[in-house]
Design an enzyme around this catalytic site. Structure first.
Site, PDB file in Angstrom:
ATOM      1  CG  ASP A 283      -2.362  -0.321   0.853  1.00  0.00           C
ATOM      2  OD1 ASP A 283      -2.585  -0.716  -0.302  1.00  0.00           O
ATOM      3  OD2 ASP A 283      -3.247  -0.194   1.707  1.00  0.00           O
ATOM      4  CG  ASP A 436      -5.624  -6.775  15.280  1.00  0.00           C
ATOM      5  OD1 ASP A 436      -6.484  -5.950  15.654  1.00  0.00           O
ATOM      6  OD2 ASP A 436      -4.417  -6.659  15.547  1.00  0.00           O
TER       7      ASP A 436
END
Length: 709
Positions: A283, A436
């Site tokens: 990214d 997460d």
């Protein structure tokens, strides 16, 4: 008559030497001797008066008082003066060194290097107002002290009430302040302190229970196990082993320092090459870094590794958006499991063979999480203190939760997911900065179980600068509060057992994510300084000394080599409570900084084995063999990238000093409260406030850890 009396005395004295004495009077003090004193006066002037205070006083040796002359007294005074001067010199040296470091730090501070204060400056404003009020009260108390108005030394002292006892207008104001303090200010502080102490004790009990659970696991040697040959299949052709398809993802963003070693470690995983695919999910918005990562991927692809490079044009959702985009590829349907490694993680070659077998014959298992180990844990004081916290998190919290609850928060990396579990739980969502933890909670609500492997370790880095660590902790403590707001309704309406709901709400979110930073900041950074100016609400010693030291001792049990750092660890944790409290409030009330995501800065540290095997430079012959099948245009591009990499490596790195306003304001506040505690002669409170204030000062001036580039 006198001579016969003396002979009798000599006879008795000689007899006393021959016969054993059965008298135990020497066991008591000299003043405890009893008896009637007898005075014998001699007619002969050659004899003096003898005073007998006991039956055996005549036979005791006479104690001779040794007089000290002027020379001996002078030497004693000189020795004491030398010690005092040495102590003062040491304090002066330390103080002068601290002032020199502060002066140097302020002189070389970059104009843009101070802490950015945005929409969350409410906390900084409150601390400044508190500091200004404390300085005003301290000046007032010092004036009252030197004028002899020592009413604050003891609550039992008489406070003047009649006008005849009032000495002046200032005295009248001071007496009014005492009444206001006792009647209106002290009661709410007492109530808040009792509430925080109760939360403190509850959290301490939780920490103690976790440690006992860890001891039980060690004693019983409880650990997840699997068959020695889990993938053996006699019906299969060839070798007789059928390995599942595994997808390995490496999400990264502008990871110039660590991309090479991470890709190298993942590409050397011991797994059949036709049963594994490595996705490098880049990214980066820096084109030079993109080219470097592309070159690294091309190098390993030429070696026969099944690896691809992906770059998003629309970079939304941070890491969650990156993973979600990668899972939407059509070829992912052919894979059963996905392993995720952040850019600074370096798994061992046997990682998949130690984790994936746990899924066999266990269809309810959704996640296998490995432990982190840190290649730079001894780099500086900051990394050592982080290692203490993270060792307790992995060794105690996650291991106990994995064994007894089959649930814990996913750490975002160094774990293997069953892709079916991800899909049934809704996949990666971009609604929080802790994607997460979000996927772990949703998978738990859908009935999936987790396994934690404390013996499987993956090398990684901890932040070496305070700036990077502070940003990381802000994200780790604001995200859970965002998630708690979003998933509370889903937890209450889920079909899991009631005790699992209680564990999620009360322990996982409230106690360990909300209560801990709340009481830590409120009790030790707000209430404790307040009690110095309001002695009626004084905190007991066991709250500020004994219990915190005991809790720190428990935290250090998983890392026994860190015991010399118990005092710095206690002080630093209280210092970090400012950042954690601010992050918790930001996430809970959806403030601007709760949506902030900043990639943690890495240094690119490698272990000795990595330096020898992974990062070893290739020989010219191997390089020529590697590039034999590459086209001329690709070869030219790779050569240009190699030149850029060498140019970047030679470029000096500029360090920038930073100033942290909230920590500095709290440092002066605590030191002001320490000066006030001297007036009341509160020893333990003074030392705690002084050392805690110095710790805040060092952190506020960024004198801990490495500098950021």
């Amino acid at each position: 008559m006198a001579s016969s009396f003396l002979q009798d005395l000599l006879t008795l004295k000689g007899a006393s030497k021959m016969a054993p004495r059965l008298d135990f009077s020497d066991w008591w003090a000299k003043d405890a001797r009893k008896g009637t004193p007898v005075v014998v006066k001699m007619e002969n002037p050659n004899y003096s008066v003898v005073e007998i205070q006991g039956p055996d006083s005549a036979f005791r040796p006479v104690e001779k008082s040794r007089g000290k002359n002027a020379k001996q007294v002078t030497w004693v005074l000189l020795l004491k003066a030398h010690r005092a001067v040495g102590c003062l010199t040491w304090f002066a040296t330390v103080f002068w060194s601290l002032l020199g470091a502060i002066k140097k730090r302020l002189s070389f501070t970059h104009p843009l290097g101070s802490e950015r204060l945005g929409r969350d400056r409410w906390l900084f404003t409150a601390i400044k107002l508190f500091l200004a009020l404390s300085l005003l009260i301290l000046a007032f108390e010092i004036v009252a002290y030197f004028r002899g108005w020592h009413y604050f030394e003891s609550p039992s002292l008489h406070i003047p009430t009649s006008t005849l006892e009032i000495q002046s207008l200032l005295h009248l104001v001071y007496v009014g302040w005492l009444g206001l303090r006792a009647d209106y200010i002290a009661p709410p502080i007492k109530a808040l302190s009792k509430f925080c102490i109760v939360l403190f004790l509850i959290q301490s009990v939780d920490r103690l229970i976790l440690c006992l659970g860890c001891f039980w696991i060690k004693y019983k040697k409880i650990k997840p196990r699997f068959d020695e040959e889990p993938f053996r299949n006699d019906d299969a052709e060839g070798c007789g082993y059928v390995y599942p398809m595994v997808l390995v993802q490496i999400p990264m963003c502008n990871e110039r320092e660590v991309y090479e070693q991470s890709i190298s470690a993942v590409c050397q995983l011991d797994w059949p090459k036709d049963r594994i695919l490595v996705q490098v999910l880049d990214d980066s918005n820096d084109e030079s870094i993109q080219l470097l990562i592309k070159a690294e991927v091309a190098k390993w692809s030429q070696k026969g590794v099944n690896i691809i490079y992906r770059h998003r044009l629309v970079r939304t959702g941070y890491k969650a958006g990156n993973l979600k985009s990668a899972m939407s590829c059509d070829y992912v349907e052919a894979y059963e499991f996905v392993a995720i490694f952040d850019a600074d993680f370096q798994p061992n070659p046997d990682f998949l063979k130690l984790t994936v077998p746990h899924f066999k014959d266990n269809p309810e298992l959704g996640l296998v999480q490995a432990r982190w180990t840190f290649v730079n844990k001894d780099e500086n004081l900051l990394t050592r203190l982080q290692n203490i916290n993270l060792c307790f998190h992995f060794e105690v919290e996650q291991q106990v939760s994995g064994v007894f609850l089959n649930f814990f928060g996913f750490n975002g990396t160094a774990g293997v997911w069953r892709i079916k579990a991800l899909e049934e739980s809704g996949g990666w969502l971009e609604r929080t900065t802790v994607e997460d933890m979000d996927i772990a909670v949703r998978a738990h609500l859908h009935g999936w179980k987790f396994i934690y492997l404390n013996d499987v370790k993956v090398l990684c880095e901890v932040p070496e600068s305070y700036e990077a660590y502070k940003k990381q902790q802000h994200r780790w403590h604001s995200g859970p509060m965002q998630l708690f707001r979003l998933c509370l309704g889903a937890i209450l309406t889920s079909k899991i057992a009631i005790w699992k709901k209680a564990n999620l709400i009360l322990l996982f979110f409230l106690l360990r994510k909300l209560i801990l930073p709340f009481y830590s900041f409120t009790l030790f950074c707000i209430i404790l300084p307040l009690t110095m100016f309001v002695p009626e609400a004084e905190l007991p010693v066991w709250v500020i000394c004994y219990i915190p030291v005991f809790m720190s001792f428990l935290n250090l049990l998983p890392s026994p080599k860190s015991f010399p750092f118990i005092v710095p660890y206690l002080l630093f944790e209280n210092t970090m409570s400012v950042t954690k409290f601010n992050a918790m409030v930001s996430g809970l009330f959806q403030l601007g900084s709760s949506y902030e995501w900043i990639v943690t800065k890495k240094a690119g540290r490698s272990s000795e084995s990595d330096l020898l095997s992974i990062t070893e430079k290739e020989s010219p012959n191997k390089r020529s063999q590697l590039l034999r099948g590459v086209s001329d245009s690709e070869l030219l591009e790779l050569n240009q990238l190699e030149e850029q990499k060498q140019a970047v490596a030679k470029k000096p790195v500029k360090k920038i000093n930073k100033i942290y306003h909230k920590e500095l304001a709290l440092a002066f506040l605590l030191l002001t409260a320490a000066v006030r505690s001297l007036l009341a002669a509160q020893g333990v409170h003074f030392y705690f406030l002084m050392f805690q204030g110095v710790t805040f000062l060092l952190v506020g001036l960024d004198l801990i850890g490495e500098q950021m580039s």
